[in-house]
Scaffold this active site. Structure first.
Site, short mmCIF file in Angstrom:
data_model
loop_
_atom_site.label_atom_id
_atom_site.label_comp_id
_atom_site.label_asym_id
_atom_site.label_seq_id
_atom_site.Cartn_x
_atom_site.Cartn_y
_atom_site.Cartn_z
CE LYS A 108 -10.51 -5.61 5.36
NZ LYS A 108 -10.25 -6.42 4.15
CB VAL A 137 -13.59 -1.11 5.70
CG1 VAL A 137 -14.67 -2.12 5.30
CG2 VAL A 137 -13.39 -1.12 7.20
CB VAL A 178 -0.96 0.00 1.20
CG1 VAL A 178 -1.80 1.28 1.23
CG2 VAL A 178 -1.90 -1.21 1.14
CD GLU A 238 -4.17 -8.03 6.12
OE1 GLU A 238 -4.77 -7.54 5.14
OE2 GLU A 238 -3.44 -7.38 6.86
#
Ligand SMILES: NC(=O)C1=CN([C@@H]2O[C@H](COP(=O)(O)OP(=O)(O)OC[C@H]3O[C@@H](n4cnc5c(N)ncnc54)[C@H](OP(=O)(O)O)[C@@H]3O)[C@@H](O)[C@H]2O)C=CC1
Ligand SMILES: N[C@@H](CC=O)C(=O)O
Ligand code: NA
Length: 430
Positions: A206, A133, A15, A191
């Site tokens: 989430k 989320v 990310v 993950e």
């Protein structure tokens, strides 16, 4: 009047690297939208020997997180390290230092979000977490702003891209679970510890975040019923298909006069339901509001750039607030008391797949158990079992409480072994 806004980026992984790319490559667009330069001034990396993003100035890298957290020239801290302890501390320290914070960390926001948001309110700072989320889908902003006028009564979401990718590949390409998980990991969806994905914990976190927002209630992770992918047995996907359903890992939240129920589990979802056609790493959140009725948001739930778009969208929102000097104006206190529904107040249809001895009288014993618990049956089907002398029976119930469902399963133990069982959502097509 500020003419530059400085960013400290914690983490340059899947990310973080996407955030750096968007911020660097969209410099002109951002300057046009905001009227100021948005610059990455510091980047936290684990070690200095890894190759770095060439689009970043080599002098921005540091392995010392406190160098960033203590740098008073930084306006916004972007936490995309992942994990819990260090990330939570970084968010806390940044808020206490009066900095705006953007995070993609659903683990931290689910476990500590209520307190961190209160700290942000006290510090008059923004704490934004859109990316936490459903990756690239603006669901947080939709619940906070778009649907702020409505009363949400239920949410149902495919909010984990990894498990949705796995189920799609298993169903459409007959790919093995192991191969599909390996592919999802290689694509950067999973993950760091994929058990968070496949055991349902990522989706549960989430759903805590979404349910807390939708119902303005401090929902806790322990409130979520969680069943993971390991519940799915050989043949279940095909059986779902035969009955007009698709197996999906779904997060669901409902609120009525009896309270709130939140669950993450593999379910039988009617093929006619819009969520049934959400495939691969895509996410979607299906919302029912008293005024808006049914609405659904759809998009990529994982992946570097899709997730980074949500992070940068939060950065833009924080920049706008900085320029208008209105940071920390969102009120995050929960409006309603946290009341969690008992099992006896949670209603659904259920699929029970049983292995029995193929002999006279078994079926009547089983149906007697269902009637003992007032569990009305919609249909009963028998399938040949792999082993001689055994048979598989499938029971589809009408709407019953989860308590009835559990009581029936408990009583079946003496007469049948339960191969698998799932909640059913939506009306299957005729
Ligand atoms: N991947 C996705 O599609 C999505 C991810 N998220 C969330 O975004 C966050 C980041 O995820 P993602 O980018 O995939 O994870 P990655 O593991 O790819 O990236 C995290 C980066 O942070 C670095 N890092 C972690 N801790 C430290 C530390 N203490 N000091 C220095 N560097 C550190 C890691 O270094 P190293 O590699 O050396 O450990 C790694 O480069 C997580 O909270 C995740 O849940 C949210 C939505 C979607
Ligand atoms: N591992 C997560 C990443 C995004 O939150 C997922 O698969 O959805
Ligand atoms: Na999002």
């Amino acid at each position: 009047m500020k003419n530059e806004i400085s960013i400290g980026l914690l983490g340059l992984g899947t990310v973080g690297s996407g955030v750096a790319k968007i911020l660097q490559q969209h410099q002109q667009d951002l300057h046009h939208k905001l009227g100021v330069q948005v610059s990455i001034k510091k980047v936290l990396v684990r070690n200095n020997n890894k190759e770095r993003l060439s689009i970043l100035d080599p002098n921005v890298f540091t392995t010392d997180i406190d160098e960033i957290l203590n740098d008073s020239s930084l306006d916004i801290i972007v936490e995309v390290m992942g994990g819990m302890g260090e990330a939570k501390r970084a968010i806390e320290e940044a808020l206490k230092a009066g900095k705006q914070v953007v995070t993609a960390n659903k683990d931290v926001m689910a476990e500590y979000g209520h307190d961190l948001l209160k700290l942000a309110d006290e510090q008059k700072c923004d704490l934004f977490y859109e990316a936490s989320v459903a990756g690239g889908i603006p669901i947080i902003r939709t619940l906070e702003d778009g649907l702020a006028s409505d009363r949400i009564s239920s949410l149902m979401g495919i909010v984990n891209g990894t498990t949705n990718f796995i189920l799609t590949k298993m169903k459409k390409e007959n790919m093995s679970y192991e191969k599909a998980l390996a592919e999802a990991t290689k694509l950067g969806y999973a993950e760091a510890d994929p058990s968070a994905d496949v055991d349902g914990l990522d989706a549960a976190r989430k759903m805590v975040i979404l349910s807390s927002l939708a119902f303005s209630t401090e929902v806790h992770i322990d409130d979520v019923l969680v069943r993971g992918m390991s519940e799915i047995q050989d043949g279940d996907l095909e059986m779902a298909n035969n009955f007009g359903y698709t197996m999906k890992m779904v997060g669901s939240s409902k609120k009525d006069e009896d309270g709130i129920e939140v669950a993450v589990e593999p379910i039988f979802l009617a093929n006619s339901h819009p969520l049934a056609s959400v495939n691969n790493e895509f996410n979607a959140v299906y919302i029912y509001g008293d005024a808006v009725g049914e609405t659904m948001l759809y998009g990529p739930g994982a992946g570097s750039l899709p997730t980074a778009t949500s992070v940068v969208s939060d950065i833009i929102a924080a920049c706008r607030n900085l320029l208008l000097e209105v940071n920390g104006k969102r009120v995050h206190s929960a409006q309603h008391e946290r009341v969690i529904k008992p099992e006896s107040s949670r209603f659904a249809k259920y699929f029970h797949r049983l292995l029995v001895k193929d002999e006279v009288g078994v079926l009547s014993k089983l149906t007697a158990i269902y009637s003992k618990h007032g569990a009305s049956l919609q249909s009963v089907m028998q399938h040949p079992a792999a082993q001689e002398g055994q048979a598989e029976l499938v029971f589809l119930t009408h709407q019953i409480s989860r308590q009835q469902h559990l009581d029936v399963l408990n009583d079946l133990a003496g007469t049948a072994s339960v191969i698998s069982h799932y909640r059913i959502e939506g009306e299957e097509t005729a």
